[in-house]
Design a protein around this motif. Structure first.
Motif, PDB file in Angstrom:
ATOM      1  N   LEU A  15       0.696  -1.086  -0.015  1.00  0.00           N
ATOM      2  CA  LEU A  15       0.104   0.031   0.059  1.00  0.00           C
ATOM      3  C   LEU A  15       0.842   1.178  -0.100  1.00  0.00           C
ATOM      4  O   LEU A  15       1.830   1.288   0.788  1.00  0.00           O
ATOM      5  N   LYS A  16       0.341   2.191  -0.742  1.00  0.00           N
ATOM      6  CA  LYS A  16       0.984   3.638  -0.708  1.00  0.00           C
ATOM      7  C   LYS A  16       0.527   4.368   0.347  1.00  0.00           C
ATOM      8  O   LYS A  16      -0.270   3.830   1.168  1.00  0.00           O
ATOM      9  N   LYS A  17       1.315   5.420   0.732  1.00  0.00           N
ATOM     10  CA  LYS A  17       1.149   5.954   1.912  1.00  0.00           C
ATOM     11  C   LYS A  17      -0.502   6.627   2.068  1.00  0.00           C
ATOM     12  O   LYS A  17      -1.141   6.653   3.256  1.00  0.00           O
ATOM     13  N   ALA A  18      -1.022   7.184   1.157  1.00  0.00           N
ATOM     14  CA  ALA A  18      -2.463   7.522   0.950  1.00  0.00           C
ATOM     15  C   ALA A  18      -3.233   6.378   1.198  1.00  0.00           C
ATOM     16  O   ALA A  18      -4.279   6.459   2.118  1.00  0.00           O
ATOM     17  N   ASP A  19      -2.936   5.164   0.724  1.00  0.00           N
ATOM     18  CA  ASP A  19      -3.815   4.008   0.911  1.00  0.00           C
ATOM     19  C   ASP A  19      -3.893   3.544   2.502  1.00  0.00           C
ATOM     20  O   ASP A  19      -4.733   3.301   3.010  1.00  0.00           O
ATOM     21  N   VAL A  20      -2.639   3.731   2.866  1.00  0.00           N
ATOM     22  CA  VAL A  20      -2.378   3.277   4.440  1.00  0.00           C
ATOM     23  C   VAL A  20      -3.238   4.352   5.133  1.00  0.00           C
ATOM     24  O   VAL A  20      -3.894   3.801   6.420  1.00  0.00           O
ATOM     25  N   CYS A  21      -3.189   5.545   5.084  1.00  0.00           N
ATOM     26  CA  CYS A  21      -3.792   6.342   5.922  1.00  0.00           C
ATOM     27  C   CYS A  21      -5.430   6.287   5.828  1.00  0.00           C
ATOM     28  O   CYS A  21      -6.015   6.381   6.706  1.00  0.00           O
ATOM     29  N   ALA A  22      -5.966   6.006   4.454  1.00  0.00           N
ATOM     30  CA  ALA A  22      -7.278   5.726   4.258  1.00  0.00           C
ATOM     31  C   ALA A  22      -7.607   4.564   5.178  1.00  0.00           C
ATOM     32  O   ALA A  22      -8.768   4.518   5.716  1.00  0.00           O
ATOM     33  N   GLU A  23      -6.744   3.576   4.975  1.00  0.00           N
ATOM     34  CA  GLU A  23      -7.109   2.346   5.773  1.00  0.00           C
ATOM     35  C   GLU A  23      -7.110   2.639   7.656  1.00  0.00           C
ATOM     36  O   GLU A  23      -8.121   1.784   7.995  1.00  0.00           O
ATOM     37  N   LEU A  24      -6.445   3.214   7.778  1.00  0.00           N
ATOM     38  CA  LEU A  24      -6.356   3.485   9.288  1.00  0.00           C
ATOM     39  C   LEU A  24      -7.309   4.739   9.692  1.00  0.00           C
ATOM     40  O   LEU A  24      -7.281   4.947  10.930  1.00  0.00           O
ATOM     41  N   GLY A  25      -7.763   5.616   8.774  1.00  0.00           N
ATOM     42  CA  GLY A  25      -8.514   6.760   9.055  1.00  0.00           C
ATOM     43  C   GLY A  25      -7.603   7.785   9.597  1.00  0.00           C
ATOM     44  O   GLY A  25      -8.140   8.482  10.603  1.00  0.00           O
ATOM     45  N   ILE A  26      -6.435   8.133   9.153  1.00  0.00           N
ATOM     46  CA  ILE A  26      -5.648   9.121   9.894  1.00  0.00           C
ATOM     47  C   ILE A  26      -4.964   9.670   8.529  1.00  0.00           C
ATOM     48  O   ILE A  26      -5.080   9.483   7.470  1.00  0.00           O
ATOM     49  N   LEU A  31       0.595  10.003  10.219  1.00  0.00           N
ATOM     50  CA  LEU A  31       1.315   8.465   9.755  1.00  0.00           C
ATOM     51  C   LEU A  31       2.799   8.795   9.972  1.00  0.00           C
ATOM     52  O   LEU A  31       3.429   8.035  10.520  1.00  0.00           O
ATOM     53  N   ASP A  32       3.106   9.915   9.535  1.00  0.00           N
ATOM     54  CA  ASP A  32       4.608  10.505   9.644  1.00  0.00           C
ATOM     55  C   ASP A  32       5.087  10.311  11.139  1.00  0.00           C
ATOM     56  O   ASP A  32       6.298  10.057  11.454  1.00  0.00           O
ATOM     57  N   ASN A  33       4.249  11.034  11.954  1.00  0.00           N
ATOM     58  CA  ASN A  33       4.265  10.960  13.347  1.00  0.00           C
ATOM     59  C   ASN A  33       4.559   9.737  14.146  1.00  0.00           C
ATOM     60  O   ASN A  33       5.694   9.481  15.152  1.00  0.00           O
ATOM     61  N   LEU A  34       3.736   8.903  13.735  1.00  0.00           N
ATOM     62  CA  LEU A  34       3.796   7.358  14.257  1.00  0.00           C
ATOM     63  C   LEU A  34       5.240   6.929  13.829  1.00  0.00           C
ATOM     64  O   LEU A  34       5.801   6.184  14.640  1.00  0.00           O
ATOM     65  N   VAL A  35       5.569   6.990  12.551  1.00  0.00           N
ATOM     66  CA  VAL A  35       6.894   6.552  11.877  1.00  0.00           C
ATOM     67  C   VAL A  35       7.902   7.110  12.698  1.00  0.00           C
ATOM     68  O   VAL A  35       8.866   6.516  13.348  1.00  0.00           O
ATOM     69  N   GLN A  36       7.909   8.342  13.079  1.00  0.00           N
ATOM     70  CA  GLN A  36       9.132   9.221  13.591  1.00  0.00           C
ATOM     71  C   GLN A  36       9.166   8.798  15.023  1.00  0.00           C
ATOM     72  O   GLN A  36      10.119   8.567  15.575  1.00  0.00           O
ATOM     73  N   ARG A  37       8.138   8.388  15.675  1.00  0.00           N
ATOM     74  CA  ARG A  37       7.896   7.991  17.248  1.00  0.00           C
ATOM     75  C   ARG A  37       8.125   6.555  17.299  1.00  0.00           C
ATOM     76  O   ARG A  37       8.280   6.106  18.436  1.00  0.00           O
ATOM     77  N   ASN A  38       8.436   5.898  16.293  1.00  0.00           N
ATOM     78  CA  ASN A  38       8.687   4.453  16.314  1.00  0.00           C
ATOM     79  C   ASN A  38       7.525   3.768  16.564  1.00  0.00           C
ATOM     80  O   ASN A  38       7.552   2.566  17.270  1.00  0.00           O
TER      81      ASN A  38
END
Length: 86
Positions: A15-26, A31-38
């Motif tokens: 999934l591309k970033k936009a697809d991940v965000c749509a799937e999680l509703g974020i 998503l960038d912040n979640l990745v940055q905070r590990n």
């Protein structure tokens, strides 16, 4: 979305970033912040796009909801211990 089958015969979707965000509703910023905070795995860069596997999203959901699913209520005596009647 791309689907591949690995040795375990489990279909995994990339999934591309936009697809991940749509799937999680974020949002993408979230998503960038979640990745940055590990708290979420970084994407795998292929060319100019980053991809995440559907398995990574499922693992995130399982971890996120595990505390809620394993929750048990406190005993009544513990809940009222801090409150006194006058």
């Amino acid at each position: 979305m791309n689907t591949e089958t690995f040795e375990s015969n489990v279909a995994v979707t990339r999934l591309k970033k936009a697809d991940v965000c749509a799937e999680l509703g974020i949002s993408q910023r979230t998503l960038d912040n979640l990745v940055q905070r590990n708290e979420f795995p970084p994407g795998v860069r292929i060319g100019k796009w980053s991809y995440w596997s559907s398995k990574a999203i499922e693992n995130f959901r399982e971890r996120a909801f595990s505390m809620q699913e394993n929750w048990t209520p406190m005993q009544a005596s513990m809940q009222t211990r801090g409150t006194r009647r006058r």
